[in-house]
Design a protein around this motif. Structure first.
Motif, PDB file in Angstrom:
ATOM      1  N   GLY A 154       0.806  -1.198  -0.053  1.00  0.00           N
ATOM      2  CA  GLY A 154       0.098  -0.009   0.048  1.00  0.00           C
ATOM      3  C   GLY A 154       0.852   1.130  -0.075  1.00  0.00           C
ATOM      4  O   GLY A 154       0.486   2.383  -0.716  1.00  0.00           O
ATOM      5  N   ARG A 155       2.077   1.264   0.793  1.00  0.00           N
ATOM      6  CA  ARG A 155       2.825   2.496   0.709  1.00  0.00           C
ATOM      7  C   ARG A 155       3.463   2.409  -0.606  1.00  0.00           C
ATOM      8  O   ARG A 155       3.753   3.474  -1.060  1.00  0.00           O
ATOM      9  CB  ARG A 155       4.175   2.234   1.792  1.00  0.00           C
ATOM     10  CG  ARG A 155       3.349   2.128   3.321  1.00  0.00           C
ATOM     11  CD  ARG A 155       4.493   2.024   4.327  1.00  0.00           C
ATOM     12  NE  ARG A 155       5.832   2.848   3.919  1.00  0.00           N
ATOM     13  CZ  ARG A 155       6.726   2.401   3.477  1.00  0.00           C
ATOM     14  NH1 ARG A 155       7.303   1.215   3.113  1.00  0.00           N
ATOM     15  NH2 ARG A 155       7.952   3.135   3.507  1.00  0.00           N
ATOM     16  N   LEU A 156       3.774   1.337  -1.183  1.00  0.00           N
ATOM     17  CA  LEU A 156       4.617   1.408  -2.460  1.00  0.00           C
ATOM     18  C   LEU A 156       3.642   1.903  -3.473  1.00  0.00           C
ATOM     19  O   LEU A 156       3.778   2.898  -4.355  1.00  0.00           O
ATOM     20  CB  LEU A 156       4.685   0.025  -3.023  1.00  0.00           C
ATOM     21  CG  LEU A 156       4.984  -0.074  -4.348  1.00  0.00           C
ATOM     22  CD1 LEU A 156       6.461   0.728  -4.797  1.00  0.00           C
ATOM     23  CD2 LEU A 156       5.542  -1.648  -4.944  1.00  0.00           C
ATOM     24  N   ALA A 157       2.232   1.444  -3.541  1.00  0.00           N
ATOM     25  CA  ALA A 157       1.167   2.182  -4.434  1.00  0.00           C
ATOM     26  C   ALA A 157       1.168   3.777  -4.207  1.00  0.00           C
ATOM     27  O   ALA A 157       1.049   4.466  -5.263  1.00  0.00           O
ATOM     28  CB  ALA A 157       0.002   1.612  -4.403  1.00  0.00           C
ATOM     29  N   TYR A 158       1.122   4.216  -2.758  1.00  0.00           N
ATOM     30  CA  TYR A 158       1.154   5.622  -2.462  1.00  0.00           C
ATOM     31  C   TYR A 158       2.177   6.311  -2.951  1.00  0.00           C
ATOM     32  O   TYR A 158       1.891   7.370  -4.063  1.00  0.00           O
ATOM     33  CB  TYR A 158       0.921   5.679  -1.167  1.00  0.00           C
ATOM     34  CG  TYR A 158       1.105   7.018  -0.520  1.00  0.00           C
ATOM     35  CD1 TYR A 158       0.132   8.100  -0.547  1.00  0.00           C
ATOM     36  CD2 TYR A 158       2.317   7.379  -0.022  1.00  0.00           C
ATOM     37  CE1 TYR A 158       0.400   9.289   0.116  1.00  0.00           C
ATOM     38  CE2 TYR A 158       2.532   8.828   0.276  1.00  0.00           C
ATOM     39  CZ  TYR A 158       1.502   9.652   0.403  1.00  0.00           C
ATOM     40  OH  TYR A 158       1.702  10.935   0.986  1.00  0.00           O
ATOM     41  N   HIS A 159       3.265   5.644  -3.166  1.00  0.00           N
ATOM     42  CA  HIS A 159       4.576   6.502  -3.548  1.00  0.00           C
ATOM     43  C   HIS A 159       4.518   6.723  -5.318  1.00  0.00           C
ATOM     44  O   HIS A 159       5.098   7.361  -5.663  1.00  0.00           O
ATOM     45  CB  HIS A 159       5.861   5.826  -2.914  1.00  0.00           C
ATOM     46  CG  HIS A 159       6.209   6.150  -1.817  1.00  0.00           C
ATOM     47  ND1 HIS A 159       6.248   7.486  -1.267  1.00  0.00           N
ATOM     48  CD2 HIS A 159       6.499   5.402  -0.503  1.00  0.00           C
ATOM     49  CE1 HIS A 159       6.617   7.488   0.025  1.00  0.00           C
ATOM     50  NE2 HIS A 159       6.823   6.213   0.374  1.00  0.00           N
TER      51      HIS A 159
END
Length: 214
Positions: free
Chosen positions: A44-49
């Motif tokens: 989820g953090r990866l998608a956010y970045h």
């Protein structure tokens, strides 16, 4: 005196004993659950970045097309081609025929804080980019398109701003959890970091501030 059972009997009893099976099964299940849970957090953090980086690169390209070049040696004006037809007038569109304008080579460079345009782009983009990214992860490209220029006028290239070479760092021990959950040693498992996809945006230049006061 107590008689001990023969070794064969004791070994058979040991193999049939399931006293610790529940604990082992719980360890495997909880590892799998934590792997999924922490995986959702990190990916989820990866998608956010990635989404924020795409927005930042779009904004960076909008700045780059109205500022002087971020790379050295980008031409200022469009020159007459050495093989242009006789009588070609200045003001003729470069796309009006073959060999009217001299076609500049594509110029590419990495971002540098010493360049005012690159520094301005980085100041705006760094707020939403991954923490480990630097201005050197920005790449600027200026490529010739005859449809954007006319002979004797300001050189108006296609400007591409790209974000490259940025790694995403996991904050959870996914590799260790994957091994506890039963991943084969040496097999594929999430590491401590993975490369983010390269992101680029191309826009036609707006005379690179040569034709105005900006």
């Amino acid at each position: 005196m107590t008689r001990r059972a023969p070794p064969s009997v004791r070994a058979s009893a040991f193999l049939r004993d399931e006293g610790g099976a529940t604990l082992v099964e719980f360890a495997i299940v909880i590892s799998l659950f934590l792997l999924i849970f922490f995986g959702l957090i990190d990916f989820g953090r990866l998608a956010y970045h990635v989404v924020n980086s795409e927005r930042a690169v779009h904004a960076a390209a909008r700045v780059a097309v109205v500022r002087p070049p971020a790379c050295p040696s980008v031409p200022t004006f469009v020159s007459l081609s050495g093989s242009a037809p006789a009588g070609t007038d200045y003001g003729t569109k470069c796309s009006a025929g073959a060999n009217i304008c001299q076609a500049p080579a594509t110029i590419t460079c990495t971002g540098s804080a010493a360049n005012p345009t690159a520094a301005e782009v980085w100041t705006q983009a760094r707020v939403v980019l991954p923490p480990n990214s630097t201005i050197a992860n920005l790449r600027f490209t200026y490529s010739y398109d005859p449809r954007l220029s006319f002979l004797g006028g300001p050189y108006v290239p296609v400007v591409t701003v790209a974000l490259e070479g940025v790694d995403f760092d996991f904050v959870t021990p996914l590799s260790a959890l994957a091994r506890l959950a039963g991943a084969a040693p040496g097999g594929p498992s999430p590491g401590s970091s993975i490369p983010m996809p390269a992101i680029s945006v191309s826009l036609p230049g707006e005379d690179l501030a040569h034709g105005g006061n900006g």
